[in-house]
Design a protein around this motif. Structure first.
Motif, PDB file in Angstrom:
ATOM      1  N   GLN A  82      38.623  -0.780   8.932  1.00 33.30           N
ATOM      2  CA  GLN A  82      37.864  -1.619   9.858  1.00 33.30           C
ATOM      3  C   GLN A  82      36.411  -1.630   9.396  1.00 33.30           C
ATOM      4  O   GLN A  82      35.853  -0.575   9.079  1.00 33.30           O
ATOM      5  N   VAL A  83      35.810  -2.811   9.351  1.00 38.11           N
ATOM      6  CA  VAL A  83      34.412  -2.932   8.934  1.00 38.11           C
ATOM      7  C   VAL A  83      33.640  -3.658  10.036  1.00 38.11           C
ATOM      8  O   VAL A  83      33.993  -4.775  10.403  1.00 38.11           O
ATOM      9  N   GLU A  84      32.634  -2.986  10.555  1.00 31.51           N
ATOM     10  CA  GLU A  84      31.722  -3.630  11.500  1.00 31.51           C
ATOM     11  C   GLU A  84      30.520  -4.114  10.699  1.00 31.51           C
ATOM     12  O   GLU A  84      29.927  -3.349   9.938  1.00 31.51           O
ATOM     13  N   VAL A  85      30.175  -5.387  10.865  1.00 31.92           N
ATOM     14  CA  VAL A  85      29.087  -5.996  10.102  1.00 31.92           C
ATOM     15  C   VAL A  85      27.981  -6.412  11.070  1.00 31.92           C
ATOM     16  O   VAL A  85      28.238  -7.116  12.044  1.00 31.92           O
ATOM     17  N   THR A  86      26.754  -5.969  10.762  1.00 26.95           N
ATOM     18  CA  THR A  86      25.598  -6.328  11.572  1.00 26.95           C
ATOM     19  C   THR A  86      24.512  -6.905  10.669  1.00 26.95           C
ATOM     20  O   THR A  86      24.046  -6.218   9.757  1.00 26.95           O
ATOM     21  N   PRO A  87      24.126  -8.177  10.891  1.00 29.53           N
ATOM     22  CA  PRO A  87      23.014  -8.725  10.120  1.00 29.53           C
ATOM     23  C   PRO A  87      21.720  -8.008  10.512  1.00 29.53           C
ATOM     24  O   PRO A  87      21.527  -7.661  11.680  1.00 29.53           O
ATOM     25  N   LEU A  88      20.850  -7.800   9.550  1.00 30.26           N
ATOM     26  CA  LEU A  88      19.603  -7.085   9.796  1.00 30.26           C
ATOM     27  C   LEU A  88      18.396  -7.980   9.522  1.00 30.26           C
ATOM     28  O   LEU A  88      18.437  -8.821   8.638  1.00 30.26           O
ATOM     29  N   ARG A  89      17.358  -7.727  10.271  1.00 29.32           N
ATOM     30  CA  ARG A  89      16.086  -8.415  10.075  1.00 29.32           C
ATOM     31  C   ARG A  89      15.056  -7.359   9.690  1.00 29.32           C
ATOM     32  O   ARG A  89      14.969  -6.308  10.337  1.00 29.32           O
ATOM     33  N   ARG A  90      14.267  -7.657   8.668  1.00 29.02           N
ATOM     34  CA  ARG A  90      13.228  -6.707   8.279  1.00 29.02           C
ATOM     35  C   ARG A  90      12.300  -6.469   9.462  1.00 29.02           C
ATOM     36  O   ARG A  90      11.886  -7.414  10.132  1.00 29.02           O
ATOM     37  N   TYR A  91      11.980  -5.229   9.722  1.00 29.40           N
ATOM     38  CA  TYR A  91      11.151  -4.916  10.874  1.00 29.40           C
ATOM     39  C   TYR A  91       9.755  -5.520  10.722  1.00 29.40           C
ATOM     40  O   TYR A  91       9.149  -5.969  11.710  1.00 29.40           O
ATOM     41  N   GLU A  92       9.247  -5.572   9.499  1.00 30.96           N
ATOM     42  CA  GLU A  92       7.928  -6.164   9.268  1.00 30.96           C
ATOM     43  C   GLU A  92       7.896  -7.631   9.724  1.00 30.96           C
ATOM     44  O   GLU A  92       6.899  -8.072  10.313  1.00 30.96           O
ATOM     45  N   ASP A  93       8.972  -8.359   9.462  1.00 34.12           N
ATOM     46  CA  ASP A  93       9.049  -9.754   9.890  1.00 34.12           C
ATOM     47  C   ASP A  93       9.105  -9.861  11.409  1.00 34.12           C
ATOM     48  O   ASP A  93       8.463 -10.728  12.009  1.00 34.12           O
ATOM     49  N   PHE A  94       9.866  -8.992  12.028  1.00 32.48           N
ATOM     50  CA  PHE A  94       9.945  -8.954  13.490  1.00 32.48           C
ATOM     51  C   PHE A  94       8.583  -8.640  14.098  1.00 32.48           C
ATOM     52  O   PHE A  94       8.132  -9.302  15.033  1.00 32.48           O
ATOM     53  N   ALA A  95       7.904  -7.626  13.557  1.00 29.11           N
ATOM     54  CA  ALA A  95       6.596  -7.229  14.082  1.00 29.11           C
ATOM     55  C   ALA A  95       5.589  -8.375  13.964  1.00 29.11           C
ATOM     56  O   ALA A  95       4.819  -8.639  14.893  1.00 29.11           O
ATOM     57  N   ALA A  96       5.597  -9.074  12.843  1.00 28.63           N
ATOM     58  CA  ALA A  96       4.703 -10.210  12.662  1.00 28.63           C
ATOM     59  C   ALA A  96       5.019 -11.311  13.668  1.00 28.63           C
ATOM     60  O   ALA A  96       4.108 -11.933  14.232  1.00 28.63           O
ATOM     61  N   ASP A  97       6.294 -11.556  13.928  1.00 26.83           N
ATOM     62  CA  ASP A  97       6.728 -12.554  14.891  1.00 26.83           C
ATOM     63  C   ASP A  97       6.230 -12.189  16.284  1.00 26.83           C
ATOM     64  O   ASP A  97       5.683 -13.025  17.018  1.00 26.83           O
ATOM     65  N   VAL A  98       6.383 -10.945  16.674  1.00 27.21           N
ATOM     66  CA  VAL A  98       5.941 -10.482  18.001  1.00 27.21           C
ATOM     67  C   VAL A  98       4.433 -10.678  18.145  1.00 27.21           C
ATOM     68  O   VAL A  98       3.941 -11.186  19.173  1.00 27.21           O
TER      69      VAL A  98
END
Length: 104
Positions: A82-98
């Motif tokens: 079984q493989v659980e797949v989670t797409p990830l977003r770079r935290y730096e990009d998230f922080a800049a967005d916020v």
């Protein structure tokens, strides 16, 4: 795109541990080869369980799906993985967005 993959590996009663290890050795070679070329960012084996966690970097979800289907462990005993797949977003990009959202 980065993805977090969480593999849970089981095996059937008619498969010995040695049989599992033969397949897993092929899988380990493939994983370390992928790490050497940068597709796998890093990977870890969870202690005491048949669980492996990987961070991979691929261009598209289609590419990831193709890679998963071609893995030795999936070809030889995919019904027990079984493989659980989670797409990830770079935290730096998230922080800049916020921070940008605070301006409006």
């Amino acid at each position: 795109m980065l993805y977090h993959l969480d593999f849970h590996v089981e095996y059937s009663a008619n498969m010995s541990q040695k049989d599992l290890f033969k397949i897993w050795a092929k899988e380990a070679d493939a994983a370390l080869d992928a790490k050497a070329v940068g597709v796998v960012v890093d990977l870890w084996k969870c202690v005491g369980t048949r669980r492996v966690i990987a961070i991979v970097n691929v261009d598209t979800p289609d590419t990831l799906d193709q890679i998963l289907l071609d893995l030795p462990i999936m070809q030889e005993m995919g019904q027990h993985v079984q493989v659980e797949v989670t797409p990830l977003r770079r935290y730096e990009d998230f922080a800049a967005d916020v921070k940008e959202r605070l301006k409006s």
